[in-house]
Design a protein around this motif. Structure first.
Motif, PDB file in Angstrom:
ATOM      1  N   VAL A  70       0.668  -1.195   0.055  1.00 26.31           N
ATOM      2  CA  VAL A  70      -0.006   0.083   0.034  1.00 26.31           C
ATOM      3  C   VAL A  70       0.893   1.457  -0.137  1.00 26.31           C
ATOM      4  O   VAL A  70       1.758   1.209   0.866  1.00 26.31           O
ATOM      5  CB  VAL A  70      -1.014   0.287   1.061  1.00 26.31           C
ATOM      6  CG1 VAL A  70      -1.772   1.193   1.256  1.00 26.31           C
ATOM      7  CG2 VAL A  70      -2.017  -1.305   1.019  1.00 26.31           C
ATOM      8  N   VAL A  71       0.694   2.161  -0.973  1.00 25.93           N
ATOM      9  CA  VAL A  71       1.199   3.378  -0.976  1.00 25.93           C
ATOM     10  C   VAL A  71       0.472   4.600  -0.815  1.00 25.93           C
ATOM     11  O   VAL A  71      -0.578   4.697  -1.410  1.00 25.93           O
ATOM     12  CB  VAL A  71       2.066   3.611  -2.372  1.00 25.93           C
ATOM     13  CG1 VAL A  71       2.797   4.940  -2.538  1.00 25.93           C
ATOM     14  CG2 VAL A  71       2.819   2.450  -2.995  1.00 25.93           C
ATOM     15  N   LEU A  72       0.843   5.150   0.204  1.00 26.62           N
ATOM     16  CA  LEU A  72      -0.017   6.491   0.976  1.00 26.62           C
ATOM     17  C   LEU A  72       0.464   7.378  -0.025  1.00 26.62           C
ATOM     18  O   LEU A  72       1.300   8.462   0.577  1.00 26.62           O
ATOM     19  CB  LEU A  72       0.361   6.614   2.481  1.00 26.62           C
ATOM     20  CG  LEU A  72       0.017   5.336   3.361  1.00 26.62           C
ATOM     21  CD1 LEU A  72       0.297   5.645   4.783  1.00 26.62           C
ATOM     22  CD2 LEU A  72      -1.397   4.909   3.036  1.00 26.62           C
ATOM     23  N   HIS A  73      -0.006   7.821  -1.135  1.00 28.91           N
ATOM     24  CA  HIS A  73       0.125   8.688  -2.118  1.00 28.91           C
ATOM     25  C   HIS A  73      -0.308  10.050  -1.448  1.00 28.91           C
ATOM     26  O   HIS A  73       0.440  11.141  -1.597  1.00 28.91           O
ATOM     27  CB  HIS A  73      -0.357   8.512  -3.467  1.00 28.91           C
ATOM     28  CG  HIS A  73      -0.255   9.748  -4.547  1.00 28.91           C
ATOM     29  ND1 HIS A  73       0.949   9.814  -5.109  1.00 28.91           N
ATOM     30  CD2 HIS A  73      -1.003  10.726  -4.938  1.00 28.91           C
ATOM     31  CE1 HIS A  73       0.763  10.828  -5.850  1.00 28.91           C
ATOM     32  NE2 HIS A  73      -0.339  11.549  -5.867  1.00 28.91           N
ATOM     33  N   ASP A  74      -1.334  10.118  -1.031  1.00 27.97           N
ATOM     34  CA  ASP A  74      -2.242  11.345  -0.254  1.00 27.97           C
ATOM     35  C   ASP A  74      -2.582  10.799   1.089  1.00 27.97           C
ATOM     36  O   ASP A  74      -3.774  10.295   0.983  1.00 27.97           O
ATOM     37  CB  ASP A  74      -3.043  12.042  -0.971  1.00 27.97           C
ATOM     38  CG  ASP A  74      -3.621  13.366  -0.390  1.00 27.97           C
ATOM     39  OD1 ASP A  74      -3.235  13.400   0.870  1.00 27.97           O
ATOM     40  OD2 ASP A  74      -4.427  14.052  -1.162  1.00 27.97           O
ATOM     41  N   PRO A  75      -1.931  10.794   2.214  1.00 29.23           N
ATOM     42  CA  PRO A  75      -2.626  10.371   3.379  1.00 29.23           C
ATOM     43  C   PRO A  75      -3.404  11.490   4.286  1.00 29.23           C
ATOM     44  O   PRO A  75      -3.699  10.888   5.484  1.00 29.23           O
ATOM     45  CB  PRO A  75      -1.168  10.344   4.192  1.00 29.23           C
ATOM     46  CG  PRO A  75      -0.206  11.191   3.963  1.00 29.23           C
ATOM     47  CD  PRO A  75      -0.542  11.330   2.223  1.00 29.23           C
ATOM     48  N   THR A  76      -3.820  12.363   3.501  1.00 30.14           N
ATOM     49  CA  THR A  76      -4.821  13.389   4.182  1.00 30.14           C
ATOM     50  C   THR A  76      -6.002  12.505   4.738  1.00 30.14           C
ATOM     51  O   THR A  76      -6.792  11.964   3.897  1.00 30.14           O
ATOM     52  CB  THR A  76      -4.920  14.642   3.460  1.00 30.14           C
ATOM     53  OG1 THR A  76      -3.933  15.171   2.790  1.00 30.14           O
ATOM     54  CG2 THR A  76      -5.923  15.552   4.035  1.00 30.14           C
ATOM     55  N   GLY A  77      -6.188  12.613   5.932  1.00 30.56           N
ATOM     56  CA  GLY A  77      -7.556  12.144   6.674  1.00 30.56           C
ATOM     57  C   GLY A  77      -7.536  10.558   6.821  1.00 30.56           C
ATOM     58  O   GLY A  77      -8.837  10.283   7.234  1.00 30.56           O
ATOM     59  N   LEU A  78      -6.617   9.987   6.640  1.00 34.08           N
ATOM     60  CA  LEU A  78      -6.430   8.576   6.837  1.00 34.08           C
ATOM     61  C   LEU A  78      -6.018   8.381   8.410  1.00 34.08           C
ATOM     62  O   LEU A  78      -5.224   9.238   9.026  1.00 34.08           O
ATOM     63  CB  LEU A  78      -5.238   8.027   6.099  1.00 34.08           C
ATOM     64  CG  LEU A  78      -5.325   7.619   4.473  1.00 34.08           C
ATOM     65  CD1 LEU A  78      -4.073   7.330   4.094  1.00 34.08           C
ATOM     66  CD2 LEU A  78      -6.616   7.037   4.336  1.00 34.08           C
ATOM     67  N   GLY A  79      -6.722   7.336   9.001  1.00 30.92           N
ATOM     68  CA  GLY A  79      -6.422   7.181  10.453  1.00 30.92           C
ATOM     69  C   GLY A  79      -5.186   6.471  10.636  1.00 30.92           C
ATOM     70  O   GLY A  79      -5.031   5.523   9.882  1.00 30.92           O
ATOM     71  N   GLU A  80      -4.360   6.825  11.678  1.00 30.36           N
ATOM     72  CA  GLU A  80      -3.141   6.055  11.623  1.00 30.36           C
ATOM     73  C   GLU A  80      -3.391   4.803  12.407  1.00 30.36           C
ATOM     74  O   GLU A  80      -2.740   3.825  12.030  1.00 30.36           O
ATOM     75  CB  GLU A  80      -2.323   6.893  12.659  1.00 30.36           C
ATOM     76  CG  GLU A  80      -0.832   6.561  12.655  1.00 30.36           C
ATOM     77  CD  GLU A  80      -0.167   6.516  11.407  1.00 30.36           C
ATOM     78  OE1 GLU A  80       0.891   5.572  11.164  1.00 30.36           O
ATOM     79  OE2 GLU A  80      -0.702   7.455  10.655  1.00 30.36           O
ATOM     80  N   THR A  81      -4.501   4.461  13.136  1.00 29.70           N
ATOM     81  CA  THR A  81      -4.812   3.233  13.511  1.00 29.70           C
ATOM     82  C   THR A  81      -5.165   2.317  12.431  1.00 29.70           C
ATOM     83  O   THR A  81      -4.807   0.953  12.663  1.00 29.70           O
ATOM     84  CB  THR A  81      -6.110   3.366  14.278  1.00 29.70           C
ATOM     85  OG1 THR A  81      -5.909   4.257  15.483  1.00 29.70           O
ATOM     86  CG2 THR A  81      -6.299   1.987  14.973  1.00 29.70           C
ATOM     87  N   ALA A  82      -5.610   2.646  11.477  1.00 34.57           N
ATOM     88  CA  ALA A  82      -6.072   1.654  10.369  1.00 34.57           C
ATOM     89  C   ALA A  82      -4.733   1.357   9.663  1.00 34.57           C
ATOM     90  O   ALA A  82      -4.487   0.154   9.346  1.00 34.57           O
ATOM     91  CB  ALA A  82      -7.003   2.383   9.322  1.00 34.57           C
TER      92      ALA A  82
END
Length: 232
Positions: A70-82
Motif C-alpha cells: 500500500v502506497v500512501l500517495h495522499d495520506p490526508t484524512g487517513l486514520g493512523e490506527t487503520a
C-alpha cells in the motif's frame, strides 16, 4: 410539457492525475476486489491511496494475496490506527508520492515508480476513483452537486422521496449516492417513497378466494385439520 422529471444520469469516475493510471484503467489498473479480485489473486498488488476512503477495500485485497503493498500517495484524512493495523497484518506500507504506473513491452502493468526513484514491482495496481455526479444537464434549473460526506466525490441532494430542491424534479440511483448501484436502485432506494411518481391505487386490493379441492372456491384448507390427508 412534463409535470415531473426523473434524473437517473449516474456518475463518472475521476481518476487521480498519475501517469499511466488512465491508460491502464480497467485492465492492469483496477479498483474493485469484487469485480477484479479473482483475476489478480495471489499476484503482486500495489495499491495507491489518494483519498481518505481509499483504504476501505484494502482488507479484502489482503485476503486475495499476501503480496500486497500500500502506497500512501495522499495520506490526508487517513486514520493512523487503520494504517498500523494493515502493517501488523503483513501489508507493506510505503509513504510517499507515486510518479507513474509502469508497463512492460507487452503493455501489461509491471510496477509503480515512486517519487524517490524506487520501483515497486507489480502485476496489477489498485487505484480508487472519486465519483462525480452527472448533473450538468440540470444546471439550467439551478441544481448543483454537493460533496458526499465520505469524501468520495459529489452527489445530487434529494429528500426522502427522491425530490430535489426544485419541485417536480426527482433523482434516483448513484447520482444521489455512490453506493446505490444497479440492484439496490431497481426497486427504489431504501427508506424512500416514490408515491408521487407512481399511479395511486383506486380502492383496496381484492384478494382472490383460495381454491378448494374439487375446484370449488372457498377458504383454504389447513393441513392441521383432521381427515384432509386421506379423502376419497
Amino acid at each position: 410539457m412534463a409535470r415531473r422529471v426523473l434524473a437517473a444520469t449516474g456518475l463518472s469516475d475521476e481518476l487521480p492525475t498519475i501517469d499511466g493510471v488512465t491508460e491502464g484503467w480497467g485492465r492492469g489498473v483496477i479498483n474493485c476486489p469484487f469485480c477484479h479480485g479473482f483475476e489478480v489473486r495471489d499476484q503482486r498488488l500495489v495499491q495507491i491511496v489518494t483519498y481518505p476512503l481509499g483504504l476501505h477495500p484494502t482488507p479484502l485485497f489482503r485476503h486475495l494475496t499476501d503480496r500486497l503493498t500500500v502506497v500512501l500517495h495522499d495520506p490526508t484524512g487517513l486514520g493512523e490506527t487503520a494504517v498500523e493495523a494493515l502493517a501488523a497484518s503483513g501489508v507493506t506500507v510505503e509513504r510517499g508520492e507515486v510518479c507513474r504506473v509502469l508497463t512492460g513491452p507487452d503493455g501489461k502493468v509491471s510496477g509503480v515508480e515512486l517519487g524517490d526513484g524506487r520501483v515497486l514491482e507489480a502485476d496489477a495496481v489498485v487505484v480508487g476513483s472519486r465519483f462525480r455526479a452527472r448533473a450538468d444537464v440540470l444546471a439550467g434549473v439551478g441544481l448543483t452537486t454537493t460533496p458526499h460526506p465520505t469524501g468520495v466525490g459529489d452527489v445530487l441532494t434529494v429528500d426522502a422521496r427522491g425530490e430535489t430542491a426544485v419541485p417536480g424534479i426527482y433523482a434516483a440511483g448513484n447520482v444521489t449516492d455512490p453506493s446505490l448501484q444497479v440492484l439496490p436502485s431497481c426497486p427504489g432506494q431504501p427508506g424512500r417513497r416514490h408515491d408521487r411518481l407512481q399511479p395511486r391505487r383506486r380502492g383496496p386490493a381484492r384478494r382472490r378466494p383460495a381454491l378448494r379441492r374439487g375446484g370449488r372456491m372457498g377458504p383454504p384448507l389447513r393441513r392441521s385439520q383432521p381427515g384432509l390427508e386421506r379423502q376419497p
